[in-house]
Design a protein around this motif. Structure first.
Motif, PDB file in Angstrom:
ATOM      1  N   LEU A  80       0.835  -1.204   0.000  1.00 27.83           N
ATOM      2  CA  LEU A  80       0.000   0.000   0.000  1.00 27.83           C
ATOM      3  C   LEU A  80       0.870   1.255   0.000  1.00 27.83           C
ATOM      4  N   GLU A  81       1.933   1.236   0.820  1.00 28.72           N
ATOM      5  CA  GLU A  81       2.844   2.387   0.880  1.00 28.72           C
ATOM      6  C   GLU A  81       3.512   2.613  -0.473  1.00 28.72           C
ATOM      7  N   ALA A  82       3.992   1.530  -1.084  1.00 27.46           N
ATOM      8  CA  ALA A  82       4.652   1.643  -2.396  1.00 27.46           C
ATOM      9  C   ALA A  82       3.674   2.161  -3.453  1.00 27.46           C
ATOM     10  N   HIS A  83       2.440   1.682  -3.416  1.00 25.19           N
ATOM     11  CA  HIS A  83       1.430   2.129  -4.380  1.00 25.19           C
ATOM     12  C   HIS A  83       1.174   3.629  -4.250  1.00 25.19           C
ATOM     13  N   LEU A  84       1.052   4.107  -3.027  1.00 18.32           N
ATOM     14  CA  LEU A  84       0.815   5.541  -2.824  1.00 18.32           C
ATOM     15  C   LEU A  84       1.994   6.369  -3.320  1.00 18.32           C
ATOM     16  N   ARG A  85       3.204   5.882  -3.102  1.00 20.96           N
ATOM     17  CA  ARG A  85       4.381   6.609  -3.594  1.00 20.96           C
ATOM     18  C   ARG A  85       4.374   6.675  -5.125  1.00 20.96           C
ATOM     19  N   THR A  86       3.935   5.602  -5.796  1.00 23.68           N
ATOM     20  CA  THR A  86       3.878   5.644  -7.265  1.00 23.68           C
ATOM     21  C   THR A  86       2.833   6.640  -7.750  1.00 23.68           C
ATOM     22  N   LYS A  87       1.860   6.960  -6.891  1.00 27.62           N
ATOM     23  CA  LYS A  87       0.823   7.937  -7.235  1.00 27.62           C
ATOM     24  C   LYS A  87       1.240   9.364  -6.879  1.00 27.62           C
ATOM     25  N   GLY A  88       2.462   9.523  -6.315  1.00 22.07           N
ATOM     26  CA  GLY A  88       2.984  10.861  -6.041  1.00 22.07           C
ATOM     27  C   GLY A  88       2.868  11.336  -4.601  1.00 22.07           C
ATOM     28  N   TRP A  89       2.342  10.517  -3.711  1.00 19.00           N
ATOM     29  CA  TRP A  89       2.246  10.930  -2.316  1.00 19.00           C
ATOM     30  C   TRP A  89       3.512  10.553  -1.563  1.00 19.00           C
ATOM     31  N   ASN A  90       3.939  11.434  -0.676  1.00 21.71           N
ATOM     32  CA  ASN A  90       5.111  11.206   0.160  1.00 21.71           C
ATOM     33  C   ASN A  90       4.680  10.405   1.388  1.00 21.71           C
ATOM     34  N   VAL A  91       4.638   9.090   1.241  1.00 19.44           N
ATOM     35  CA  VAL A  91       4.199   8.218   2.335  1.00 19.44           C
ATOM     36  C   VAL A  91       5.336   7.266   2.673  1.00 19.44           C
ATOM     37  N   ALA A  92       6.006   7.535   3.775  1.00 19.87           N
ATOM     38  CA  ALA A  92       7.070   6.646   4.223  1.00 19.87           C
ATOM     39  C   ALA A  92       6.489   5.491   5.027  1.00 19.87           C
ATOM     40  N   ARG A  93       5.361   5.760   5.700  1.00 27.51           N
ATOM     41  CA  ARG A  93       4.822   4.749   6.606  1.00 27.51           C
ATOM     42  C   ARG A  93       3.315   4.943   6.785  1.00 27.51           C
ATOM     43  N   ILE A  94       2.590   3.837   6.733  1.00 30.87           N
ATOM     44  CA  ILE A  94       1.173   3.832   7.100  1.00 30.87           C
ATOM     45  C   ILE A  94       1.084   3.180   8.472  1.00 30.87           C
ATOM     46  N   GLN A  95       0.420   3.845   9.386  1.00 26.97           N
ATOM     47  CA  GLN A  95       0.233   3.315  10.724  1.00 26.97           C
ATOM     48  C   GLN A  95      -1.247   2.980  10.917  1.00 26.97           C
ATOM     49  N   LEU A  96      -1.508   2.012  11.770  1.00 23.20           N
ATOM     50  CA  LEU A  96      -2.879   1.568  12.004  1.00 23.20           C
ATOM     51  C   LEU A  96      -3.334   1.933  13.404  1.00 23.20           C
ATOM     52  N   LYS A  97      -4.584   2.305  13.496  1.00 23.40           N
ATOM     53  CA  LYS A  97      -5.243   2.574  14.780  1.00 23.40           C
ATOM     54  C   LYS A  97      -6.516   1.746  14.792  1.00 23.40           C
ATOM     55  N   VAL A  98      -6.640   0.869  15.795  1.00 22.86           N
ATOM     56  CA  VAL A  98      -7.829   0.029  15.910  1.00 22.86           C
ATOM     57  C   VAL A  98      -8.905   0.819  16.648  1.00 22.86           C
ATOM     58  N   LEU A  99     -10.081   0.905  16.049  1.00 26.19           N
ATOM     59  CA  LEU A  99     -11.172   1.674  16.633  1.00 26.19           C
ATOM     60  C   LEU A  99     -11.903   0.907  17.729  1.00 26.19           C
ATOM     61  N   HIS A 100     -12.085  -0.396  17.552  1.00 30.58           N
ATOM     62  CA  HIS A 100     -12.830  -1.208  18.513  1.00 30.58           C
ATOM     63  C   HIS A 100     -11.997  -2.404  18.909  1.00 30.58           C
TER      64      HIS A 100
END
Length: 108
Positions: A80-100
């Motif tokens: 997912l991170e690599a895909h976003l970078r190919t789309k031009g976004w500067n995303v070094a890391r995606i972090q997760l937050k569990v809601l429930h």
């Protein structure tokens, strides 16, 4: 007795009057666009469990409904991170937050 008149303004008008609100709206739009970009890469059963979260520098938070869904999404993060970078976004890391979290787990 003094009467007040309240005038409704559009969100666009409010954002033009407030740089902080304008920045917040821009980040929300970008987070939604990022989610739209990665949604096809998520298994169909997980798509309803993932919501866009805040952008903090080169990190982006995904809000995930359950810890089980977060476990599954965690395996997908490098792609997912690599895909976003190919789309031009500067995303070094995606972090997760569990809601429930499950009742037996301590909150984050």
């Amino acid at each position: 007795m003094h009467s007040r008149r309240h005038f409704a303004i559009s969100l666009e008008q409010a954002s033009q009057a407030s740089p902080a609100l304008s920045q917040l709206i821009g980040q929300a739009r970008e987070a939604n666009a990022r989610l739209k970009a990665i949604t096809p890469l998520l298994p169909p059963g997980l798509r309803h469990s993932v919501q866009p979260g805040p952008i903090e520098g080169d990190s982006w938070w995904l809000l995930v409904k359950t810890s089980a869904a977060a476990t599954k999404v965690r395996y997908l993060l490098p792609g997912l991170e690599a895909h976003l970078r190919t789309k031009g976004w500067n995303v070094a890391r995606i972090q997760l937050k569990v809601l429930h979290a499950a009742p037996w787990q301590s909150p984050l």
